[in-house]
Design an enzyme around this catalytic site. Structure first.
Site, PDB file in Angstrom:
ATOM      1  N   ALA A 267     -11.336  -8.765   2.662  1.00 34.81           N
ATOM      2  CA  ALA A 267     -11.793 -10.153   2.773  1.00 34.81           C
ATOM      3  C   ALA A 267     -11.179 -10.896   3.960  1.00 34.81           C
ATOM      4  CB  ALA A 267     -11.527 -10.887   1.463  1.00 34.81           C
TER       5      ALA A 267
ATOM      6  N   SER B 238      -5.965  -7.506   7.367  1.00 37.78           N
ATOM      7  CA  SER B 238      -6.320  -7.417   8.801  1.00 37.78           C
ATOM      8  C   SER B 238      -6.081  -8.722   9.541  1.00 37.78           C
ATOM      9  CB  SER B 238      -7.787  -6.999   8.958  1.00 37.78           C
ATOM     10  OG  SER B 238      -7.970  -5.704   8.444  1.00 37.78           O
TER      11      SER B 238
ATOM     12  N   HIS C 237     -11.727  -7.111  -2.258  1.00 37.21           N
ATOM     13  CA  HIS C 237     -10.967  -6.459  -1.185  1.00 37.21           C
ATOM     14  C   HIS C 237     -11.687  -6.730   0.136  1.00 37.21           C
ATOM     15  CE1 HIS C 237      -8.085  -3.675  -3.291  1.00 37.21           C
ATOM     16  NE2 HIS C 237      -8.723  -4.253  -4.292  1.00 37.21           N
TER      17      HIS C 237
ATOM     18  N   ILE D 170      -6.145  -9.863   1.702  1.00 37.65           N
ATOM     19  CA  ILE D 170      -6.152 -10.135   3.137  1.00 37.65           C
ATOM     20  C   ILE D 170      -5.015  -9.362   3.807  1.00 37.65           C
ATOM     21  CG2 ILE D 170      -5.862 -11.943   4.895  1.00 37.65           C
ATOM     22  CD1 ILE D 170      -6.996 -13.888   2.640  1.00 37.65           C
TER      23      ILE D 170
ATOM     24  N   GLU E 268     -11.281  -0.498 -10.037  1.00 38.73           N
ATOM     25  CA  GLU E 268     -12.349  -0.737  -9.044  1.00 38.73           C
ATOM     26  C   GLU E 268     -13.606   0.040  -9.406  1.00 38.73           C
ATOM     27  OE1 GLU E 268     -11.309  -0.717  -4.892  1.00 38.73           O
ATOM     28  OE2 GLU E 268     -13.372  -0.426  -4.237  1.00 38.73           O
TER      29      GLU E 268
ATOM     30  N   GLY F 292     -10.621  -3.501   7.163  1.00 41.86           N
ATOM     31  CA  GLY F 292     -10.454  -3.416   8.608  1.00 41.86           C
ATOM     32  C   GLY F 292     -11.091  -4.586   9.351  1.00 41.86           C
TER      33      GLY F 292
ATOM     34  N   ASP G 163      -1.239  -1.827  -4.003  1.00 41.92           N
ATOM     35  CA  ASP G 163      -2.600  -1.893  -3.461  1.00 41.92           C
ATOM     36  C   ASP G 163      -3.167  -0.468  -3.367  1.00 41.92           C
ATOM     37  OD1 ASP G 163      -4.799  -3.160  -2.281  1.00 41.92           O
ATOM     38  OD2 ASP G 163      -3.958  -3.028  -0.253  1.00 41.92           O
ATOM     39  N   HIS G 164      -4.336  -0.244  -3.918  1.00 43.72           N
ATOM     40  CA  HIS G 164      -5.029   1.056  -3.825  1.00 43.72           C
ATOM     41  C   HIS G 164      -4.191   2.248  -4.295  1.00 43.72           C
ATOM     42  CE1 HIS G 164      -8.599  -0.499  -1.839  1.00 43.72           C
ATOM     43  NE2 HIS G 164      -7.802  -1.247  -1.104  1.00 43.72           N
TER      44      HIS G 164
ATOM     45  N   SER H  25       0.852  -1.201   0.000  1.00 44.55           N
ATOM     46  CA  SER H  25       0.000   0.000   0.000  1.00 44.55           C
ATOM     47  C   SER H  25       0.886   1.249   0.000  1.00 44.55           C
ATOM     48  CB  SER H  25      -0.876   0.005   1.259  1.00 44.55           C
ATOM     49  OG  SER H  25      -0.056   0.195   2.406  1.00 44.55           O
TER      50      SER H  25
END
Ligand code: G3H
Ligand code: 13P
Ligand code: ZN
Length: 309
Positions: A213, A257, A211, A255, A134, A179, A82-83, A50
């Protein structure tokens, strides 16, 4: 083996009815824990970074750690942004050795999302890099942006988005969220499989991404709290729902969190049992082992990609 793009991985995953795990990496122990699990399961991997991870660990360190993991395991691994929030960060990652990027234009209007995503696709494809776009917005916290409510993906938009942008995969919003707190206490976890089915019907053979997940397995929250933590009730996406998604057009499952939770629980337990320790190797060893165990659990219970490397 060198870094690979997601192209061949997704082709095989789509046909084989499984998904690739995309795990967020921030430091050496996380990279090692994930790749040790994948090596034992002979599973392909996406390691994703990220903007926050790049800031924390520095781009070059993460690239070199992932290159080291490939040299160590000989697994097919894609290194993914990511993002990505704008063209500039995508370009920096493409120029800096990543093999896949996400351009997250989901916060923009449909037209602006198309224009931004198309710009990234043109640059990425010219450099042999695959792109994830997205449509729709997940609730939850991501890179300091807190989105209160899901804005489910509208299946009527997906064909136009994919054909106008040229993206290689599409993240959709069907009720997952970022989260540890994905549902309110007492709320029954639900995903909009009807939306997933309609998107898949409109985009035959096209890889879909989920996302947010993580499953937020209660025993890990309980362990954090047993050893001095104070986490409120947390509810994630049940593993069996994700397994069902992995058997369909969903080829990538994100994945993060669950890894954070496993690592934190292990470190808290270590300090509760060994309060005098101050050697980082002593507490990072069980932390790395906890990441490995969690990733193995995902590869087997959720993704179904063991033996597919
Ligand atoms: O989607 C967000 C990922 O969990 C990464 O989180 O931005 O705190 O590194 P981060
Ligand atoms: P979780 O917070 O559910 O692990 O989701 C991570 C994610 O989607 C990263 O992009
Ligand atoms: Zn995400």
């Amino acid at each position: 083996m060198a870094l690979v793009t997601t192209k061949e991985m997704f082709d095989k995953a789509y046909k084989g009815g499984y998904a690739i795990g995309a795990f967020n990496v921030n430091n050496m122990e996380i990279v090692q824990g994930i790749t040790e699990a994948a090596m034992e399961e002979n599973a392909p991997l996406i390691l994703q970074v990220s903007a926050g991870a790049r800031k924390y660990a520095k781009h070059i360190y993460l690239v070199k750690l992932v290159e080291a993991a490939i040299a160590d395991t000989n697994l097919p691994i894609a290194l993914h942004l990511d993002h990505g929030a704008d063209f500039e960060i995508c370009k920096a990652c493409i120029d800096g050795g990543f093999t896949s990027v996400m351009i997250d234009g989901s916060h923009h209007s449909f037209e602006d999302n198309i224009a931004l995503t198309k710009q990234v696709v043109e640059y990425a494809h010219a450099h042999g890099v695959t792109v994830e776009g997205e449509l729709g917005q997940l609730a939850g916290i991501e890179d300091d942006v807190n989105v209160a409510q899901h804005s489910y993906t509208d299946p009527a938009q997906v064909e136009e988005f994919v054909s106008k942008t040229g993206v290689d995969s599409l993240a959709i919003a069907i009720g997952t969220s970022h989260g540890a707190f994905k549902f309110k206490p007492g709320q029954k976890p639900e995903l909009r499989f009807d939306i997933l089915e309609e998107v898949s019907r409109r985009l035959p053979g096209f890889p879909i991404v989920l996302h947010g997940a993580s499953s937020v397995i209660p025993e890990f929250v309980e362990k954090v709290n047993k050893y001095g933590g104070n986490m409120p009730d947390a509810i994630g996406i049940p593993e069996e729902m994700l397994r069902q998604a992995a058997q369909s057009s969903v080829c990538k499952i994100n994945i993060d969190s669950d890894l954070r939770l496993a690592m934190t629980a292990a470190i808290r337990e270590h300090f509760a049992l060994h309060p005098a320790d101050f050697d980082p190797r002593q507490y990072l060893t069980p932390a790395r082992a906890a990441i490995k165990d969690m990733v193995k659990r995902k590869l087997v219970n959720v993704l179904g990609c063991s033996g597919k490397a």
